[in-house]
Design a protein around this motif. Structure first.
Motif, PDB file in Angstrom:
ATOM      1  N   LEU A  11       0.805  -1.229   0.000  1.00 19.44           N
ATOM      2  CA  LEU A  11       0.000   0.000   0.000  1.00 19.44           C
ATOM      3  C   LEU A  11       0.836   1.278   0.000  1.00 19.44           C
ATOM      4  N   TYR A  12       2.164   1.154  -0.188  1.00 23.66           N
ATOM      5  CA  TYR A  12       2.980   2.373  -0.118  1.00 23.66           C
ATOM      6  C   TYR A  12       2.632   3.367  -1.232  1.00 23.66           C
ATOM      7  N   PRO A  44      -5.473   0.960  -5.517  1.00 18.91           N
ATOM      8  CA  PRO A  44      -6.929   1.094  -5.391  1.00 18.91           C
ATOM      9  C   PRO A  44      -7.460   0.676  -4.033  1.00 18.91           C
ATOM     10  N   LEU A  45      -8.635   1.174  -3.728  1.00 13.33           N
ATOM     11  CA  LEU A  45      -9.357   0.815  -2.516  1.00 13.33           C
ATOM     12  C   LEU A  45      -9.894  -0.610  -2.666  1.00 13.33           C
ATOM     13  N   THR A  46      -9.567  -1.489  -1.721  1.00 11.20           N
ATOM     14  CA  THR A  46     -10.075  -2.862  -1.725  1.00 11.20           C
ATOM     15  C   THR A  46     -10.829  -3.112  -0.422  1.00 11.20           C
ATOM     16  N   ASN A  81      -2.022   4.314  12.663  1.00  8.36           N
ATOM     17  CA  ASN A  81      -1.948   5.447  11.762  1.00  8.36           C
ATOM     18  C   ASN A  81      -2.418   5.060  10.367  1.00  8.36           C
ATOM     19  N   THR A  82      -3.171   5.966   9.736  1.00  9.82           N
ATOM     20  CA  THR A  82      -3.562   5.816   8.341  1.00  9.82           C
ATOM     21  C   THR A  82      -2.878   6.924   7.552  1.00  9.82           C
ATOM     22  N   ARG A  85       1.628  -2.100   6.327  1.00 10.07           N
ATOM     23  CA  ARG A  85       1.583  -2.348   4.883  1.00 10.07           C
ATOM     24  C   ARG A  85       2.314  -1.246   4.136  1.00 10.07           C
ATOM     25  N   MET A  86       3.102  -0.453   4.877  1.00  8.32           N
ATOM     26  CA  MET A  86       3.793   0.699   4.323  1.00  8.32           C
ATOM     27  C   MET A  86       5.312   0.583   4.435  1.00  8.32           C
ATOM     28  N   ALA A  87       5.833  -0.626   4.682  1.00  6.96           N
ATOM     29  CA  ALA A  87       7.272  -0.830   4.846  1.00  6.96           C
ATOM     30  C   ALA A  87       7.904  -0.995   3.470  1.00  6.96           C
TER      31      ALA A  87
END
Length: 382
Positions: free
Chosen positions: A171-172, A177-179, A219-220, A261-263
């Motif tokens: 998700l970086y 897209p939005l899932t 965090n989002t 999911r941002m690593a």
């Protein structure tokens, strides 16, 4: 001649990513392990006829249905395997248990603590001959199971610290897209439930200690994403992208956890390091077939992490597979899961992890969510 194993007729609800993985488990387990019952891939359920029929033909399921209730209502189904988004777990699992079916349900057990409690209670009500298990499959990675064996044997002494991180990067890109995994009504939470649940369960499995209290932040980073079928419209992300939390275990250890999911650059790295008074172990899912082991009792001139190749027949699960040194991969955990589930229920033994275990993990996740909503306040989860 030995009598053939009796059939165990399986219905699988869902046929996405996890549907493929579970299908592989059911199909392969009886071909490598001598099982007390023979799984029959009887029914595959999906919402759309064309899609579920194509999946059934590809993976080897005998029949299809578009209503999950068919799996519950049919008398020729023994096991209901649920791999749908978390928002549907409770209704399906409770109905299946009440119909006398054994249930295997993907993690996390549910989207809410209340749903998880209801599922655990339903499993408790079934009595002695109907069983339920939650699919924390990484327990079945041979290196993770061997890590548990080493810790339980006293090889690292008193467990003092746990460092666990589940790192992904899908998700970086802010334009990804939005899932359904990014929508609270379907997924319950984001990285916390999807990845953090694995980190919590596996750390507890390896150490033999339960998380008793937590302090966390969520965090989002990207709050809106493109809708999958639109060139211009965007939708709201309603779950976390990343979770960080510290924990105390009921056996005296402390822990630090990360789920994200941002690593950027990390694809599927679940890392767990356990430090003890006599040594340490270090596991990384991206290094599937090995385990780091440090022996602090060795002479100082020979101290250092040893990379143990977990492919010997004496290692967990490995005697059924290939000659020494021949590696396993991601799908083998699902084969081991099918094997363990079948052997437990045919022996009238509660398979692990149970729905009660899944509910306990859900209490930890709920505690982290509560803590993050209240300024990272310390929150008991025991």
């Amino acid at each position: 001649m030995p009598h053939p194993a009796p059939p165990l007729r399986i219905a699988l609800i869902g046929h996405g990513f996890m549907g493929a993985a579970h299908s592989q488990g059911w199909r392969v387990a009886p071909r490598f392990f001598d099982l007390s019952a023979r799984p029959e891939m009887t029914l595959l359920v999906g919402r759309h006829a064309a899609g579920v029929e194509a999946a059934a033909a590809r993976w080897g399921w005998a029949e299809t249905a578009t209503d999950w209730r068919a799996a519950v209502e049919r008398e020729d189904i023994d096991v209901v395997d649920i791999v749908t988004p978390g928002g549907s777990h409770a209704e399906m699992a409770i109905a299946a248990l009440e119909a006398g079916k054994h249930v295997l349900c993907e993690k996390p057990l549910a989207n809410t603590l209340e749903e998880a409690a209801a599922m655990a209670a339903a499993a408790e009500r079934t009595g002695a001959n109907v069983f339920a298990m939650v699919g924390f499959t990484y327990r079945r990675v041979p290196a993770a199971a061997f890590a548990r064996d080493l810790v339980r044997s006293g090889a690292i002494g008193e467990v003092r610290q746990v460092r666990a991180a589940y790192l992904q990067d899908w998700l970086y890109d802010a334009e990804a897209p939005l899932t359904w995994r990014l929508q609270q009504e379907h997924a319950g939470s984001g990285a916390l439930g999807d990845l953090g649940a694995h980190a919590v369960d596996l750390s507890q499995f390896i150490t033999g200690q339960k998380v008793a209290g937590v302090s966390g932040i969520l965090n989002t980073f990207v709050e809106e994403r493109p809708l999958p079928d639109s060139a211009s419209e965007r939708g709201q992300v309603s779950v976390d992208d990343a979770a960080l939390f510290t924990a105390r275990f009921d056996g005296g250890a402390i822990g630090s956890f990360e789920a994200t999911r941002m690593a950027t650059g990390r694809k599927n790295s679940l890392r767990i390091e356990v430090s003890g008074s006599l040594g340490a172990i270090a596991f990384d899912l991206e290094n599937y077939n090995s385990l780091g082991f440090y022996d602090a009792t060795a002479p100082s001139t020979r101290q250092g992490f040893t990379d143990i190749m977990v492919t010997e027949p004496e290692h967990p699960y490995m005697s059924a597979w290939w000659p020494t040194g021949h590696a396993l991969g991601y799908e083998h955990g699902f084969v081991h899961q099918a094997r363990d589930f079948i052997e437990a229920i045919t022996a009238c033994r509660q398979p692990e992890p149970s729905f009660a275990d899944g509910y306990q993990v859900q209490r930890v996740l709920d505690g982290i969510q509560h803590s993050a909503e209240h300024g990272s306040a310390w929150t008991a989860t025991g």
